[in-house]
Scaffold this motif. Structure first.
Motif, PDB file in Angstrom:
ATOM      1  N   ARG A  92       0.842  -1.187   0.000  1.00  0.00           N
ATOM      2  CA  ARG A  92       0.000   0.000   0.000  1.00  0.00           C
ATOM      3  C   ARG A  92       0.888   1.251   0.000  1.00  0.00           C
ATOM      4  NH1 ARG A  92      -2.667  -3.359  -1.461  1.00  0.00           N
ATOM      5  NH2 ARG A  92      -4.665  -4.149  -0.689  1.00  0.00           N
ATOM      6  N   PRO A  93       0.371   2.398  -0.422  1.00  0.00           N
ATOM      7  CA  PRO A  93       1.193   3.605  -0.527  1.00  0.00           C
ATOM      8  C   PRO A  93       1.869   3.979   0.790  1.00  0.00           C
ATOM      9  CG  PRO A  93      -0.890   3.921  -1.665  1.00  0.00           C
ATOM     10  CD  PRO A  93      -1.002   2.631  -0.906  1.00  0.00           C
ATOM     11  N   ALA A  94       3.136   4.318   0.696  1.00  0.00           N
ATOM     12  CA  ALA A  94       3.917   4.805   1.839  1.00  0.00           C
ATOM     13  C   ALA A  94       5.024   5.694   1.292  1.00  0.00           C
ATOM     14  CB  ALA A  94       4.500   3.635   2.641  1.00  0.00           C
ATOM     15  N   TYR A  95       5.436   6.648   2.079  1.00  0.00           N
ATOM     16  CA  TYR A  95       6.488   7.556   1.632  1.00  0.00           C
ATOM     17  C   TYR A  95       7.833   6.835   1.568  1.00  0.00           C
ATOM     18  CZ  TYR A  95       3.474  11.650   2.074  1.00  0.00           C
ATOM     19  OH  TYR A  95       2.473  12.565   1.909  1.00  0.00           O
ATOM     20  N   GLY A  96       8.687   7.330   0.672  1.00  0.00           N
ATOM     21  CA  GLY A  96      10.058   6.833   0.600  1.00  0.00           C
ATOM     22  C   GLY A  96      10.424   6.299  -0.772  1.00  0.00           C
ATOM     23  N   SER A  97      11.709   6.443  -1.105  1.00  0.00           N
ATOM     24  CA  SER A  97      12.285   5.827  -2.300  1.00  0.00           C
ATOM     25  C   SER A  97      13.354   4.844  -1.835  1.00  0.00           C
ATOM     26  CB  SER A  97      12.889   6.896  -3.218  1.00  0.00           C
ATOM     27  OG  SER A  97      13.893   7.638  -2.525  1.00  0.00           O
ATOM     28  N   GLY A  98      13.855   4.019  -2.737  1.00  0.00           N
ATOM     29  CA  GLY A  98      14.866   3.046  -2.319  1.00  0.00           C
ATOM     30  C   GLY A  98      14.968   1.875  -3.259  1.00  0.00           C
ATOM     31  N   THR A 144       6.817   2.273  -2.926  1.00  0.00           N
ATOM     32  CA  THR A 144       5.589   1.487  -2.960  1.00  0.00           C
ATOM     33  C   THR A 144       4.865   1.661  -4.295  1.00  0.00           C
ATOM     34  OG1 THR A 144       4.462   3.306  -1.826  1.00  0.00           O
ATOM     35  CG2 THR A 144       5.227   1.454  -0.471  1.00  0.00           C
ATOM     36  N   GLY A 145       4.968   2.853  -4.874  1.00  0.00           N
ATOM     37  CA  GLY A 145       4.346   3.074  -6.169  1.00  0.00           C
ATOM     38  C   GLY A 145       4.907   2.157  -7.238  1.00  0.00           C
ATOM     39  N   ARG A 146       6.228   1.947  -7.191  1.00  0.00           N
ATOM     40  CA  ARG A 146       6.869   1.065  -8.167  1.00  0.00           C
ATOM     41  C   ARG A 146       6.416  -0.377  -7.966  1.00  0.00           C
ATOM     42  NH1 ARG A 146       8.509   0.893 -13.011  1.00  0.00           N
ATOM     43  NH2 ARG A 146      10.655   0.352 -13.488  1.00  0.00           N
ATOM     44  N   LEU A 147       6.352  -0.810  -6.710  1.00  0.00           N
ATOM     45  CA  LEU A 147       5.922  -2.177  -6.426  1.00  0.00           C
ATOM     46  C   LEU A 147       4.452  -2.385  -6.806  1.00  0.00           C
ATOM     47  CD1 LEU A 147       7.749  -2.695  -3.027  1.00  0.00           C
ATOM     48  CD2 LEU A 147       8.112  -4.038  -5.102  1.00  0.00           C
ATOM     49  N   MET A 148       3.623  -1.390  -6.556  1.00  0.00           N
ATOM     50  CA  MET A 148       2.210  -1.504  -6.921  1.00  0.00           C
ATOM     51  C   MET A 148       2.057  -1.554  -8.443  1.00  0.00           C
ATOM     52  SD  MET A 148       0.670   1.085  -4.030  1.00  0.00           S
ATOM     53  CE  MET A 148      -1.014   1.066  -4.643  1.00  0.00           C
ATOM     54  N   GLU A 149       2.934  -0.848  -9.141  1.00  0.00           N
ATOM     55  CA  GLU A 149       2.923  -0.902 -10.602  1.00  0.00           C
ATOM     56  C   GLU A 149       3.261  -2.317 -11.091  1.00  0.00           C
ATOM     57  OE1 GLU A 149       5.656   0.794 -14.258  1.00  0.00           O
ATOM     58  OE2 GLU A 149       5.457   2.004 -12.444  1.00  0.00           O
ATOM     59  N   HIS A 150       4.274  -2.934 -10.491  1.00  0.00           N
ATOM     60  CA  HIS A 150       4.632  -4.301 -10.872  1.00  0.00           C
ATOM     61  C   HIS A 150       3.504  -5.271 -10.525  1.00  0.00           C
ATOM     62  CE1 HIS A 150       8.488  -2.902 -11.971  1.00  0.00           C
ATOM     63  NE2 HIS A 150       9.053  -2.899 -10.778  1.00  0.00           N
ATOM     64  N   ALA A 151       2.865  -5.063  -9.389  1.00  0.00           N
ATOM     65  CA  ALA A 151       1.746  -5.926  -9.010  1.00  0.00           C
ATOM     66  C   ALA A 151       0.629  -5.818 -10.041  1.00  0.00           C
ATOM     67  CB  ALA A 151       1.228  -5.533  -7.626  1.00  0.00           C
ATOM     68  N   GLY A 152       0.372  -4.604 -10.524  1.00  0.00           N
ATOM     69  CA  GLY A 152      -0.644  -4.413 -11.542  1.00  0.00           C
ATOM     70  C   GLY A 152      -0.287  -5.105 -12.852  1.00  0.00           C
ATOM     71  N   THR A 153       0.996  -5.079 -13.203  1.00  0.00           N
ATOM     72  CA  THR A 153       1.447  -5.745 -14.432  1.00  0.00           C
ATOM     73  C   THR A 153       1.214  -7.252 -14.345  1.00  0.00           C
ATOM     74  OG1 THR A 153       3.111  -4.051 -14.871  1.00  0.00           O
ATOM     75  CG2 THR A 153       3.465  -6.211 -15.863  1.00  0.00           C
ATOM     76  N   ILE A 154       1.579  -7.834 -13.209  1.00  0.00           N
ATOM     77  CA  ILE A 154       1.392  -9.277 -13.023  1.00  0.00           C
ATOM     78  C   ILE A 154      -0.099  -9.619 -12.988  1.00  0.00           C
ATOM     79  CG2 ILE A 154       1.760 -11.193 -11.417  1.00  0.00           C
ATOM     80  CD1 ILE A 154       4.413  -9.769 -10.629  1.00  0.00           C
TER      81      ILE A 154
END
Length: 315
Positions: A92-98, A144-154
């Motif tokens: 779920r959305p959370a602040y931070g990059s990494g 989290t945005g990047r991970l949610m994007e990958h989850a959407g792709t899968i």
């Protein structure tokens, strides 16, 4: 008078170096320069090893420098591996990059060599929204945005499961988990490179096995695009279904490349052993050999002689 053996050996080394310089000439070709530079670099390590072997005082294998990109990469990698596994679909959305790592736990035949292992199927980074961000809020919810994007792709590929050809197998979002690490701005750059070199994940483009999951899509008419290997074996993204796109690899070729990658860099199965492997990169001295008589520090340490100046140590 004949030279002593050590002097003769050093003289031979000097003569060999002089011969190398003579071979360069006044106008060497780029190929000659490259060969000589590579050859001298290889022998420089041998010279330093010989120098250390004749020195009664040991040299550490390395000096720890927290600013060294390799050290940063190792430290961030260890911190990432300390994070708990989380279902990819639960992010779920959370602040931070990494940086992050995605793991596979399913029964897809292409991934039987890594399923349930400590080797991620994909690693990546999320850069901050602001290049000068000093806080996680300033970095924005990029990781989290990047991970949610990958989850959407899968999930898109999974939703297409009732239409895939019979020779392909389905992937399911529920079979994927992840680790994520929010880190200081720019640390993600070297950390991602270290993670790729460590694991050689089969979905990362560097392995040239099954890349394309992170593509965002181009129109087939934009340029001579081809369908990525990921979209070949996991169809579903509308832009990648365009009939004008040719497959970059066949499913059999992709399967062969995945097997070859895992033969080259086998999946890690033990979390503790993986951490020890990364920690070994910080090790400055080899463990003492069983046949090496190493006295306790108290017996080998040399203190000041009674007549040395200085008096009592400063507090």
């Amino acid at each position: 008078m004949a030279l002593a053996p050590d002097r003769a050996a050093i003289k031979a080394l000097e003569d060999a170096l002089a011969a190398v310089l003579a071979a360069v000439g006044n106008n060497p070709s780029p190929a000659t320069v490259r060969r000589i530079r590579e050859g001298l670099a290889a022998h420089a390590d041998a010279v330093e090893a010989a120098r250390s072997a004749t020195d009664p005082i040991r040299m550490p294998r390395s000096t720890f420098d927290p600013a060294d990109p390799k050290a940063i990469g190792r430290m961030v990698s260890i911190a990432l591996l300390a994070q708990p596994l989380l279902p990819l679909g639960d992010v779920r959305p959370a602040y931070g990059s990494g940086v992050y790592a995605i793991y596979y736990r399913g029964d897809h035949p292409l991934y039987e060599g890594i399923t349930g292992s400590e080797t991620p199927i994909y690693v990546g980074k999320a850069d901050p929204a602001n290049d000068d961000a000093s806080t996680t809020r300033e970095q924005g919810p990029k990781l989290t945005g990047r991970l949610m994007e990958h989850a959407g792709t899968i999930a898109t590929a999974e939703a297409f499961s009732d239409r895939i050809p019979p020779h392909l197998s389905v992937i399911r979002l529920s079979d994927f988990s992840c680790r994520r690490l929010v880190c200081a701005t720019n640390a993600q750059l070297v950390a991602e490179k270290h993670l790729i070199r460590t694991f050689w994940p089969i979905w990362n483009s560097e392995t040239k096995a099954c890349w394309g999951m992170s593509k965002h899509g181009d129109a087939a008419t934009t340029r001579a695009n081809k369908r990525s290997p990921w979209d070949v074996v996991h169809p579903g993204r509308p832009w990648a279904l365009d009939v004008r796109l040719a497959d970059s690899l066949t499913p059999d070729e992709i399967a062969h490349r995945i097997r070859a990658t895992l033969e080259r860099v086998p999946a890690r199965r033990d979390h503790a052993a993986l951490l020890e492997e990364i920690l070994a990169g910080f090790r400055q001295d080899d463990a003492p050999r069983a046949d090496e008589d190493v006295p306790p520090v108290g017996e080998s340490a040399v203190g000041p002689e009674p007549d040395e100046a200085g008096g009592v140590d400063d507090e």
